[in-house]
Write an enzyme that holds these catalytic residues in place. Structure first.
Site, mmCIF file in Angstrom:
data_model
loop_
_atom_site.group_PDB
_atom_site.id
_atom_site.type_symbol
_atom_site.label_atom_id
_atom_site.label_comp_id
_atom_site.label_asym_id
_atom_site.label_seq_id
_atom_site.Cartn_x
_atom_site.Cartn_y
_atom_site.Cartn_z
ATOM 1 N N ASN A 1 -26.244 5.511 -2.067
ATOM 2 C CA ASN A 1 -25.934 4.063 -2.595
ATOM 3 C C ASN A 1 -26.170 3.729 -3.736
ATOM 4 O O ASN A 1 -27.371 3.429 -4.014
ATOM 5 C CB ASN A 1 -25.677 3.581 -1.426
ATOM 6 C CG ASN A 1 -25.088 2.375 -2.006
ATOM 7 O OD1 ASN A 1 -24.810 2.008 -2.927
ATOM 8 N ND2 ASN A 1 -25.089 1.200 -1.032
ATOM 9 N N TRP A 2 -26.221 4.314 -5.083
ATOM 10 C CA TRP A 2 -26.619 3.591 -6.528
ATOM 11 C C TRP A 2 -26.448 2.312 -6.860
ATOM 12 O O TRP A 2 -26.697 1.293 -7.487
ATOM 13 C CB TRP A 2 -26.311 4.282 -7.046
ATOM 14 C CG TRP A 2 -26.376 5.651 -8.197
ATOM 15 C CD1 TRP A 2 -27.186 6.067 -6.828
ATOM 16 C CD2 TRP A 2 -26.500 6.771 -8.579
ATOM 17 N NE1 TRP A 2 -27.936 7.882 -7.385
ATOM 18 C CE2 TRP A 2 -26.629 7.932 -8.458
ATOM 19 C CE3 TRP A 2 -25.370 6.483 -9.564
ATOM 20 C CZ2 TRP A 2 -26.893 9.111 -9.182
ATOM 21 C CZ3 TRP A 2 -24.763 7.785 -10.713
ATOM 22 C CH2 TRP A 2 -26.201 8.975 -10.257
ATOM 23 N N LYS A 3 -25.144 1.800 -5.872
ATOM 24 C CA LYS A 3 -25.615 -0.251 -6.075
ATOM 25 C C LYS A 3 -25.324 -0.052 -7.160
ATOM 26 O O LYS A 3 -24.335 0.889 -7.601
ATOM 27 C CB LYS A 3 -27.065 -0.564 -5.600
ATOM 28 C CG LYS A 3 -27.161 -0.871 -3.615
ATOM 29 C CD LYS A 3 -28.340 -1.191 -3.294
ATOM 30 C CE LYS A 3 -28.229 -0.234 -1.975
ATOM 31 N NZ LYS A 3 -29.339 -1.479 -1.069
ATOM 32 N N HIS B 1 -21.080 -2.741 3.492
ATOM 33 C CA HIS B 1 -21.996 -3.068 3.723
ATOM 34 C C HIS B 1 -22.320 -4.075 4.133
ATOM 35 O O HIS B 1 -22.014 -4.882 3.537
ATOM 36 C CB HIS B 1 -22.354 -2.104 2.458
ATOM 37 C CG HIS B 1 -23.845 -1.722 1.705
ATOM 38 N ND1 HIS B 1 -25.099 -2.982 1.471
ATOM 39 C CD2 HIS B 1 -24.640 -0.917 1.520
ATOM 40 C CE1 HIS B 1 -25.781 -2.093 1.116
ATOM 41 N NE2 HIS B 1 -25.771 -1.265 1.899
ATOM 42 N N GLU C 1 -24.486 -5.699 1.754
ATOM 43 C CA GLU C 1 -24.925 -6.775 0.202
ATOM 44 C C GLU C 1 -22.995 -7.447 0.741
ATOM 45 O O GLU C 1 -22.645 -8.551 -0.053
ATOM 46 C CB GLU C 1 -25.445 -6.085 0.060
ATOM 47 C CG GLU C 1 -26.438 -5.749 -0.288
ATOM 48 C CD GLU C 1 -26.792 -4.486 -1.112
ATOM 49 O OE1 GLU C 1 -26.158 -3.712 -2.044
ATOM 50 O OE2 GLU C 1 -28.153 -3.942 -1.241
ATOM 51 N N GLU D 1 -27.492 0.721 9.473
ATOM 52 C CA GLU D 1 -28.393 0.067 8.007
ATOM 53 C C GLU D 1 -28.806 -2.034 8.720
ATOM 54 O O GLU D 1 -27.888 -2.549 8.466
ATOM 55 C CB GLU D 1 -27.422 -0.352 7.423
ATOM 56 C CG GLU D 1 -26.866 1.290 6.370
ATOM 57 C CD GLU D 1 -26.545 1.431 5.044
ATOM 58 O OE1 GLU D 1 -27.445 1.771 4.296
ATOM 59 O OE2 GLU D 1 -25.891 0.119 4.573
ATOM 60 N N GLY E 1 -33.875 -2.148 1.692
ATOM 61 C CA GLY E 1 -34.427 -2.246 0.316
ATOM 62 C C GLY E 1 -36.070 -3.570 0.161
ATOM 63 O O GLY E 1 -36.381 -4.042 -0.315
ATOM 64 N N SER F 1 -34.283 1.774 3.953
ATOM 65 C CA SER F 1 -35.826 2.270 3.428
ATOM 66 C C SER F 1 -35.872 4.050 3.995
ATOM 67 O O SER F 1 -37.075 4.051 3.869
ATOM 68 C CB SER F 1 -36.623 1.325 4.129
ATOM 69 O OG SER F 1 -36.333 -0.045 3.605
ATOM 70 N N GLY G 1 -30.739 3.888 -0.091
ATOM 71 C CA GLY G 1 -30.430 3.546 -1.906
ATOM 72 C C GLY G 1 -31.526 3.385 -2.908
ATOM 73 O O GLY G 1 -31.129 4.245 -3.533
ATOM 74 N N GLY G 2 -32.771 2.927 -2.767
ATOM 75 C CA GLY G 2 -33.773 2.867 -4.080
ATOM 76 C C GLY G 2 -34.539 4.200 -4.139
ATOM 77 O O GLY G 2 -34.512 5.057 -4.788
#
Ligand code: PGA
Length: 265
Positions: free
Chosen positions: A10-12, A104, A106, A176, A182, A222, A243-244
């Protein structure tokens, strides 16, 4: 039940078209010669979907054992018309999008998406035969207040309202915990396993034991190369939403490699 793990990046709001191209070229060359026992999905920003589709459809022609699948990070709950800034499921289908991340945290926290909105998007996605990656998870305050199960039950029950067993066969759930996204803080494998087992029991209550045994539940929050193996070894964890650590080809690849070692043994 043999569930094929699914690893999704998930590159956001990261990577436009040229960075997408750099990533994919590097990732495909690293992937060469590997045939990990899993599905691999990449979710770039909308604007990079055409480039990703282009790259994957030329690059996978015969070269790679792994066909990478494409996900969108969101979709509209509406079909077409006066919805400024929105992207419809039909538009996504044009770019070989097969998955869509919905719910998600966010989207819930920053963009005010409620369970009802997420449910409408889930239904719209299924109408277009997209496979939802349906995200759920509790905040730290909810967990510490003893409300973990209540929160997950509400998200699952409301988010999946009106969806059929067939829809569930085409869906993935991503657990999640919001406090792990993150932050560098990961749920312990025991915390993650307990939550996943509980989510699977919720699916069993709604759709029966067989559907529950089949559905894949990813862990997200994470996930890194150094914790992937332990998390993925848990019986109810079937891959990861990353993500990251999925912004770099090498670390995404290491997560996939480390996370599939137990499954391959
Ligand atoms: P993270 O994000 O891996 O950077 O914690 C996961 C996610 O939000 O899907």
């Amino acid at each position: 039940m043999n569930r094929k793990p699914i690893f999704a990046a998930n590159w956001k709001m990261n990577k436009g078209a040229s960075e997408t191209e750099d990533f994919i070229k590097s990732f495909l060359s690293k992937l060469q010669g590997h045939d990990f026992p899993c599905e691999i999905v990449i979710a770039p920003p909308f604007i990079s979907l055409p480039k990703l589709a282009d790259l994957l459809h030329t690059a996978t022609a015969g070269q790679n054992a792994h066909a990478i699948q494409i996900a969108a990070q969101n979709c509209s709950q509406y079909d077409a018309g006066a919805y400024t800034g929105e992207v419809s499921v039909v538009m996504l289908r044009e770019f070989f999008v097969h998955f869509v991340i919905l719910g998600h945290s966010e989207r819930r926290a920053i963009f005010g998406e409620t369970d009802a909105i997420i449910n409408a998007k889930m239904k719209k996605a299924r109408e277009a035969n997209l496979k939802p990656i349906f995200c759920i998870g509790e905040t730290l305050a909810e967990r510490e207040g003893g409300n973990l199960e209540r929160v997950l039950r509400t998200q699952v029950t409301e988010g999946l309202k009106g969806l059929t067993e067939k829809d569930m066969a085409e869906s993935v759930i991503a657990y999640e915990p919001v406090w792990a996204i993150g932050t560098g803080v990961t749920a312990t494998s025991q915390q993650a396993q307990d939550a996943h087992a509980f989510v699977r029991s919720l699916v069993a209550d709604l759709y029966g034991a067989e559907t529950a045994a089949r559905i894949r539940i990813q862990y997200g929050g994470s996930v890194k190369p150094n914790n992937a193996a332990e998390l993925m070894a848990c019986p109810d964890i079937d891959g990861a939403l990353i993500g990251g650590a999925a912004l770099e080809p090498q670390s995404f690849l290491e997560i996939i490699r480390n996370g599939t070692i137990p499954a391959a043994e």
